[in-house]
Design a protein around this motif. Structure first.
Motif, PDB file in Angstrom:
ATOM      1  N   UNK A  23       0.831  -1.211   0.000  1.00  0.00           N
ATOM      2  CA  UNK A  23       0.000   0.000   0.000  1.00  0.00           C
ATOM      3  C   UNK A  23       0.863   1.259   0.000  1.00  0.00           C
ATOM      4  N   UNK A  24       1.931   1.259   0.782  1.00  0.00           N
ATOM      5  CA  UNK A  24       2.822   2.425   0.808  1.00  0.00           C
ATOM      6  C   UNK A  24       3.511   2.618  -0.546  1.00  0.00           C
ATOM      7  N   UNK A  25       3.798   1.539  -1.227  1.00  0.00           N
ATOM      8  CA  UNK A  25       4.405   1.636  -2.560  1.00  0.00           C
ATOM      9  C   UNK A  25       3.475   2.322  -3.546  1.00  0.00           C
ATOM     10  N   UNK A  26       2.164   2.092  -3.406  1.00  0.00           N
ATOM     11  CA  UNK A  26       1.186   2.758  -4.273  1.00  0.00           C
ATOM     12  C   UNK A  26       1.237   4.272  -4.120  1.00  0.00           C
ATOM     13  N   UNK A  27       1.553   4.745  -2.927  1.00  0.00           N
ATOM     14  CA  UNK A  27       1.586   6.181  -2.632  1.00  0.00           C
ATOM     15  C   UNK A  27       3.014   6.724  -2.586  1.00  0.00           C
ATOM     16  N   UNK A  28       3.952   5.987  -3.158  1.00  0.00           N
ATOM     17  CA  UNK A  28       5.365   6.353  -3.096  1.00  0.00           C
ATOM     18  C   UNK A  28       5.681   7.748  -3.597  1.00  0.00           C
ATOM     19  N   UNK A  29       4.963   8.237  -4.599  1.00  0.00           N
ATOM     20  CA  UNK A  29       5.241   9.571  -5.145  1.00  0.00           C
ATOM     21  C   UNK A  29       4.958  10.689  -4.148  1.00  0.00           C
ATOM     22  N   UNK A  30       4.161  10.396  -3.113  1.00  0.00           N
ATOM     23  CA  UNK A  30       3.799  11.410  -2.118  1.00  0.00           C
ATOM     24  C   UNK A  30       4.621  11.281  -0.832  1.00  0.00           C
ATOM     25  N   UNK A  31       5.374  10.210  -0.702  1.00  0.00           N
ATOM     26  CA  UNK A  31       6.096   9.952   0.548  1.00  0.00           C
ATOM     27  C   UNK A  31       7.444  10.662   0.545  1.00  0.00           C
ATOM     28  N   UNK A  32       7.665  11.466   1.587  1.00  0.00           N
ATOM     29  CA  UNK A  32       8.936  12.170   1.769  1.00  0.00           C
ATOM     30  C   UNK A  32       9.961  11.200   2.367  1.00  0.00           C
ATOM     31  N   UNK A  33       9.527  10.445   3.366  1.00  0.00           N
ATOM     32  CA  UNK A  33      10.401   9.473   4.014  1.00  0.00           C
ATOM     33  C   UNK A  33       9.634   8.710   5.067  1.00  0.00           C
ATOM     34  N   UNK A  34      10.243   7.647   5.555  1.00  0.00           N
ATOM     35  CA  UNK A  34       9.583   6.873   6.603  1.00  0.00           C
ATOM     36  C   UNK A  34      10.608   6.279   7.543  1.00  0.00           C
ATOM     37  N   UNK A  35      10.166   6.019   8.772  1.00  0.00           N
ATOM     38  CA  UNK A  35      11.042   5.447   9.783  1.00  0.00           C
ATOM     39  C   UNK A  35      10.251   4.389  10.544  1.00  0.00           C
ATOM     40  N   UNK A  36      10.839   3.239  10.707  1.00  0.00           N
ATOM     41  CA  UNK A  36      10.180   2.158  11.437  1.00  0.00           C
ATOM     42  C   UNK A  36      10.987   1.742  12.645  1.00  0.00           C
ATOM     43  N   UNK A  37      10.287   1.467  13.721  1.00  0.00           N
ATOM     44  CA  UNK A  37      10.925   1.028  14.961  1.00  0.00           C
ATOM     45  C   UNK A  37      10.241  -0.229  15.483  1.00  0.00           C
ATOM     46  N   UNK A  38      10.939  -1.352  15.491  1.00  0.00           N
ATOM     47  CA  UNK A  38      10.346  -2.539  16.122  1.00  0.00           C
ATOM     48  C   UNK A  38      10.446  -2.398  17.647  1.00  0.00           C
ATOM     49  N   UNK A  39       9.355  -2.677  18.329  1.00  0.00           N
ATOM     50  CA  UNK A  39       9.347  -2.604  19.792  1.00  0.00           C
ATOM     51  C   UNK A  39       9.102  -4.017  20.305  1.00  0.00           C
ATOM     52  N   UNK A  40      10.186  -4.761  20.462  1.00  0.00           N
ATOM     53  CA  UNK A  40      10.107  -6.184  20.771  1.00  0.00           C
ATOM     54  C   UNK A  40       9.476  -6.471  22.128  1.00  0.00           C
ATOM     55  N   UNK A  54       6.910  -5.201  23.452  1.00  0.00           N
ATOM     56  CA  UNK A  54       5.445  -5.292  23.314  1.00  0.00           C
ATOM     57  C   UNK A  54       5.024  -6.065  22.063  1.00  0.00           C
ATOM     58  N   UNK A  55       5.993  -6.535  21.294  1.00  0.00           N
ATOM     59  CA  UNK A  55       5.757  -7.281  20.052  1.00  0.00           C
ATOM     60  C   UNK A  55       4.915  -6.470  19.050  1.00  0.00           C
ATOM     61  N   UNK A  56       5.290  -5.208  18.883  1.00  0.00           N
ATOM     62  CA  UNK A  56       4.644  -4.341  17.897  1.00  0.00           C
ATOM     63  C   UNK A  56       5.724  -3.588  17.127  1.00  0.00           C
ATOM     64  N   UNK A  57       5.318  -2.946  16.053  1.00  0.00           N
ATOM     65  CA  UNK A  57       6.217  -2.069  15.301  1.00  0.00           C
ATOM     66  C   UNK A  57       5.550  -0.715  15.144  1.00  0.00           C
ATOM     67  N   UNK A  58       6.358   0.330  15.230  1.00  0.00           N
ATOM     68  CA  UNK A  58       5.873   1.697  15.076  1.00  0.00           C
ATOM     69  C   UNK A  58       6.516   2.295  13.836  1.00  0.00           C
ATOM     70  N   UNK A  59       5.707   2.881  12.980  1.00  0.00           N
ATOM     71  CA  UNK A  59       6.213   3.471  11.744  1.00  0.00           C
ATOM     72  C   UNK A  59       5.657   4.880  11.616  1.00  0.00           C
TER      73      UNK A  59
END
Length: 112
Positions: free
Chosen positions: A55-72, A74-79
């Motif tokens: 889904x993010x690839x579909x909107x790639x032309x509008x994305x400035x940048x992204x950052x992801x953080x795995x939070x082990x 709590x077994x979640x990821x934050x982006x």
């Protein structure tokens, strides 16, 4: 009748000239209705990450940048995804992301 015709012709010309001017302004970057926003994403089901990436690839032309953080712990990821796009595009993207089971998304807009 002649006066009515002249009025209608002038109105038609004004409407078309305005439309052409607005379109020209958008094409030349003079008028920019884009908004800058951060889309905060919480992934609770890692199996859905590939769907999110597609889904993010579909909107790639509008994305400035992204950052992801795995939070082990709590077994979640934050982006966080920074975007520069019309508000309706940002809303649509955020809504589509939020509709993926196991993923939550919210958009925060700048004032610029």
């Amino acid at each position: 009748t002649w006066i009515r015709f002249c009025y209608l012709a002038e109105f038609f010309y004004w409407e078309n000239a305005t439309s052409v001017a607005l379109q020209f302004g958008k094409e030349e970057g003079i008028m920019d209705d884009n908004r800058v926003a951060i889309v905060a994403i919480v992934i609770e089901d890692r199996d859905k990450a590939s769907k999110l990436n597609d889904l993010l690839s579909e909107y790639g032309e509008h994305i400035i940048g992204r950052m992801g953080l795995p939070y082990e712990k709590k077994d979640i990821s934050l982006i966080s995804v920074a975007v520069d796009a019309p508000q309706d595009v940002i809303n649509t993207m955020s809504g589509k992301i939020g509709n993926i089971p196991g993923i939550t998304a919210k958009a925060v807009y700048s004032k610029v």
